[in-house]
Write a protein that holds these residues in place. Sequence first.
Motif, PDB file in Angstrom:
ATOM      1  N   GLN A  77      83.584  47.478 -21.226  1.00 48.05           N
ATOM      2  CA  GLN A  77      84.676  48.130 -20.500  1.00 48.05           C
ATOM      3  C   GLN A  77      84.818  49.611 -20.888  1.00 48.05           C
ATOM      4  O   GLN A  77      85.092  50.465 -20.048  1.00 48.05           O
ATOM      5  N   TRP A  78      84.610  49.915 -22.148  1.00 49.79           N
ATOM      6  CA  TRP A  78      84.762  51.299 -22.622  1.00 49.79           C
ATOM      7  C   TRP A  78      83.692  52.201 -21.970  1.00 49.79           C
ATOM      8  O   TRP A  78      83.957  53.339 -21.562  1.00 49.79           O
ATOM      9  N   LEU A  79      82.475  51.664 -21.868  1.00 51.90           N
ATOM     10  CA  LEU A  79      81.386  52.397 -21.203  1.00 51.90           C
ATOM     11  C   LEU A  79      81.719  52.614 -19.723  1.00 51.90           C
ATOM     12  O   LEU A  79      81.549  53.716 -19.183  1.00 51.90           O
ATOM     13  N   ILE A  80      82.209  51.579 -19.067  1.00 53.41           N
ATOM     14  CA  ILE A  80      82.550  51.668 -17.641  1.00 53.41           C
ATOM     15  C   ILE A  80      83.669  52.694 -17.427  1.00 53.41           C
ATOM     16  O   ILE A  80      83.629  53.507 -16.502  1.00 53.41           O
ATOM     17  N   ASP A  81      84.666  52.688 -18.329  1.00 54.64           N
ATOM     18  CA  ASP A  81      85.745  53.672 -18.232  1.00 54.64           C
ATOM     19  C   ASP A  81      85.196  55.092 -18.373  1.00 54.64           C
ATOM     20  O   ASP A  81      85.689  56.029 -17.745  1.00 54.64           O
ATOM     21  N   THR A  82      84.170  55.223 -19.213  1.00 55.05           N
ATOM     22  CA  THR A  82      83.574  56.556 -19.412  1.00 55.05           C
ATOM     23  C   THR A  82      82.897  57.035 -18.129  1.00 55.05           C
ATOM     24  O   THR A  82      83.064  58.186 -17.712  1.00 55.05           O
ATOM     25  N   TYR A  83      82.155  56.143 -17.466  1.00 53.71           N
ATOM     26  CA  TYR A  83      81.564  56.517 -16.167  1.00 53.71           C
ATOM     27  C   TYR A  83      82.675  56.902 -15.181  1.00 53.71           C
ATOM     28  O   TYR A  83      82.538  57.869 -14.427  1.00 53.71           O
ATOM     29  N   ARG A  84      83.774  56.149 -15.181  1.00 53.55           N
ATOM     30  CA  ARG A  84      84.856  56.440 -14.225  1.00 53.55           C
ATOM     31  C   ARG A  84      85.481  57.804 -14.483  1.00 53.55           C
ATOM     32  O   ARG A  84      85.779  58.552 -13.554  1.00 53.55           O
ATOM     33  N   ALA A  85      85.695  58.104 -15.769  1.00 50.14           N
ATOM     34  CA  ALA A  85      86.318  59.394 -16.103  1.00 50.14           C
ATOM     35  C   ALA A  85      85.389  60.550 -15.711  1.00 50.14           C
ATOM     36  O   ALA A  85      85.849  61.574 -15.194  1.00 50.14           O
ATOM     37  N   ILE A  86      84.081  60.375 -15.910  1.00 43.00           N
ATOM     38  CA  ILE A  86      83.135  61.446 -15.542  1.00 43.00           C
ATOM     39  C   ILE A  86      83.064  61.583 -14.020  1.00 43.00           C
ATOM     40  O   ILE A  86      82.962  62.686 -13.486  1.00 43.00           O
ATOM     41  N   GLN A  87      83.164  60.457 -13.331  1.00 41.75           N
ATOM     42  CA  GLN A  87      83.185  60.498 -11.861  1.00 41.75           C
ATOM     43  C   GLN A  87      84.419  61.284 -11.382  1.00 41.75           C
ATOM     44  O   GLN A  87      84.330  62.125 -10.495  1.00 41.75           O
ATOM     45  N   ASP A  88      85.589  61.009 -12.003  1.00 39.77           N
ATOM     46  CA  ASP A  88      86.834  61.684 -11.593  1.00 39.77           C
ATOM     47  C   ASP A  88      86.800  63.169 -11.926  1.00 39.77           C
ATOM     48  O   ASP A  88      87.095  64.004 -11.093  1.00 39.77           O
ATOM     49  N   ALA A 170      76.021  62.539  -9.366  1.00 38.57           N
ATOM     50  CA  ALA A 170      75.304  61.292  -9.037  1.00 38.57           C
ATOM     51  C   ALA A 170      76.282  60.124  -8.869  1.00 38.57           C
ATOM     52  O   ALA A 170      75.974  59.149  -8.181  1.00 38.57           O
ATOM     53  N   LEU A 171      77.459  60.229  -9.502  1.00 38.55           N
ATOM     54  CA  LEU A 171      78.428  59.120  -9.439  1.00 38.55           C
ATOM     55  C   LEU A 171      79.329  59.190  -8.201  1.00 38.55           C
ATOM     56  O   LEU A 171      80.089  58.255  -7.944  1.00 38.55           O
ATOM     57  N   GLN A 172      79.243  60.289  -7.439  1.00 30.34           N
ATOM     58  CA  GLN A 172      80.201  60.446  -6.333  1.00 30.34           C
ATOM     59  C   GLN A 172      80.062  59.363  -5.262  1.00 30.34           C
ATOM     60  O   GLN A 172      81.042  58.935  -4.702  1.00 30.34           O
ATOM     61  N   GLU A 173      78.845  58.917  -4.968  1.00 28.00           N
ATOM     62  CA  GLU A 173      78.664  57.869  -3.950  1.00 28.00           C
ATOM     63  C   GLU A 173      78.389  56.524  -4.619  1.00 28.00           C
ATOM     64  O   GLU A 173      77.652  55.696  -4.093  1.00 28.00           O
ATOM     65  N   THR A 174      78.980  56.331  -5.785  1.00 28.83           N
ATOM     66  CA  THR A 174      78.691  55.122  -6.566  1.00 28.83           C
ATOM     67  C   THR A 174      79.950  54.310  -6.807  1.00 28.83           C
ATOM     68  O   THR A 174      80.990  54.873  -7.152  1.00 28.83           O
ATOM     69  N   LEU A 175      79.848  53.003  -6.597  1.00 27.91           N
ATOM     70  CA  LEU A 175      80.956  52.103  -6.961  1.00 27.91           C
ATOM     71  C   LEU A 175      80.700  51.633  -8.384  1.00 27.91           C
ATOM     72  O   LEU A 175      79.585  51.211  -8.714  1.00 27.91           O
ATOM     73  N   ILE A 176      81.731  51.687  -9.205  1.00 28.25           N
ATOM     74  CA  ILE A 176      81.580  51.337 -10.624  1.00 28.25           C
ATOM     75  C   ILE A 176      82.383  50.063 -10.877  1.00 28.25           C
ATOM     76  O   ILE A 176      83.599  50.056 -10.688  1.00 28.25           O
ATOM     77  N   ARG A 177      81.688  48.991 -11.278  1.00 30.33           N
ATOM     78  CA  ARG A 177      82.354  47.691 -11.430  1.00 30.33           C
ATOM     79  C   ARG A 177      82.281  47.182 -12.870  1.00 30.33           C
ATOM     80  O   ARG A 177      81.181  46.959 -13.373  1.00 30.33           O
ATOM     81  N   PRO A 178      83.420  46.963 -13.494  1.00 29.91           N
ATOM     82  CA  PRO A 178      83.396  46.410 -14.848  1.00 29.91           C
ATOM     83  C   PRO A 178      83.102  44.925 -14.809  1.00 29.91           C
ATOM     84  O   PRO A 178      83.300  44.270 -13.777  1.00 29.91           O
ATOM     85  N   GLY A 179      82.647  44.376 -15.919  1.00 27.62           N
ATOM     86  CA  GLY A 179      82.563  42.922 -16.052  1.00 27.62           C
ATOM     87  C   GLY A 179      81.167  42.365 -15.921  1.00 27.62           C
ATOM     88  O   GLY A 179      80.160  43.076 -15.991  1.00 27.62           O
ATOM     89  N   ASP A 180      81.147  41.068 -15.710  1.00 31.01           N
ATOM     90  CA  ASP A 180      79.914  40.305 -15.708  1.00 31.01           C
ATOM     91  C   ASP A 180      79.015  40.651 -14.502  1.00 31.01           C
ATOM     92  O   ASP A 180      79.517  40.971 -13.424  1.00 31.01           O
ATOM     93  N   PHE A 181      77.697  40.502 -14.687  1.00 32.23           N
ATOM     94  CA  PHE A 181      76.732  40.849 -13.623  1.00 32.23           C
ATOM     95  C   PHE A 181      76.975  40.098 -12.323  1.00 32.23           C
ATOM     96  O   PHE A 181      76.730  40.608 -11.239  1.00 32.23           O
ATOM     97  N   TYR A 212      76.338  44.554 -27.315  1.00 28.18           N
ATOM     98  CA  TYR A 212      76.830  45.743 -26.642  1.00 28.18           C
ATOM     99  C   TYR A 212      78.326  45.598 -26.371  1.00 28.18           C
ATOM    100  O   TYR A 212      78.980  46.520 -25.951  1.00 28.18           O
ATOM    101  N   THR A 213      78.844  44.399 -26.549  1.00 29.40           N
ATOM    102  CA  THR A 213      80.247  44.114 -26.260  1.00 29.40           C
ATOM    103  C   THR A 213      80.717  43.177 -27.369  1.00 29.40           C
ATOM    104  O   THR A 213      79.947  42.823 -28.258  1.00 29.40           O
ATOM    105  N   GLU A 214      81.980  42.717 -27.292  1.00 29.85           N
ATOM    106  CA  GLU A 214      82.468  41.752 -28.280  1.00 29.85           C
ATOM    107  C   GLU A 214      81.674  40.451 -28.159  1.00 29.85           C
ATOM    108  O   GLU A 214      81.580  39.669 -29.088  1.00 29.85           O
TER     109      GLU A 214
END
Length: 284
Positions: A77-88, A170-181, A212-214
């Motif tokens: 989740q922390w990694l995904i949040d990082t992608y989201r913040a960079i996208q914003d 590169a993240l502008q046209e990207t959907l970022i989804r947290p969680g399981d594959f 990579y996670t708990e």
Amino acid sequence: MLLDSLQTISIIPAMILTSTLSPKPFIKWAGGKQALAHRLFQAFPADFERFYEPFVGGGSVFLSLSPHKAIIGDQNQWLIDTYRAIQDSWEEVASVLDTLPNTKEDFLRIRKMLPASLSLTERAAHFIYLNKTCFRGLFRVNQKGQFNVPYGEYDRRYYDPFNLEAVSFALQETLIRPGDFERALFDVSCDDFVYLDPPYYKLGGHSDFNRYTEMQFREQDHLRLAALCRELDVKGVKWAVSNSNTVFVRHIFAGFNIQEITARREINLNSQSRNIIELLITNY
Ligand SMILES: C[S@@+](CC[C@H](N)C(=O)[O-])C[C@H]1O[C@@H](n2cnc3c(N)ncnc32)[C@H](O)[C@@H]1O
């Protein structure tokens, strides 16, 4: 001690950065595919509608490919949040990073902070900071979600503004989804292409890096992934999976195309590396 390079980059006005760079990972990530990305692309289909990468990690494949439309996901989740913040706003993440000093005391102070107690921008900046200043860029958290890798004493800058801008682009046209594959793939269709790079199944006698996670990625998760690949195959969705060269992986993907790929991998804490064979499995 604040790094000289950081002082230099912090005076570049964000406005003048119109990066035409191809984006690269902004963090070090165990199992990163940067050295292999171009070899993998040769095995990818020539065209597809959307690119799915549900185990995106440091993003070396997604970023080098820079697809027009993408869906990326990760359980961290922390990694995904990082992608989201960079996208914003990569600029806001960069400006917080510019305030974080690279000393052992500051590292220990920042390491203690729980990501949930921070804003999205601060969380992303702390994630990048800890990755760049901790021992060998490892990621490990305790049960409370507190980062617990020791200080690394590296004199290096935390980010390259041109690259962070290119990643954000590169993240502008990207959907970022947290969680399981499985969740990241819920709406995949037969015009899309999926690249899957899970934590590798352990090699005989050696336990591969798997935290990579708990949670860990266990044998039952590999079986769940192989079952999902079979379902996608029936739906006509093209996919490619990377994994270790083991009897177990060959067995669960029996009937698909299995290619051997030689990769250079670090084998111990002294950064010694050697060539090993990995598998790339495809259904096309
Ligand atoms: C081998 S790494 C991917 C490396 C990536 N290809 C790169 O170049 O950096 C595997 C990733 O899977 C993520 N992961 C672990 N379990 C997962 C799950 N159940 N669903 C989705 N992602 C998961 C980890 O957090 C990690 O980032």
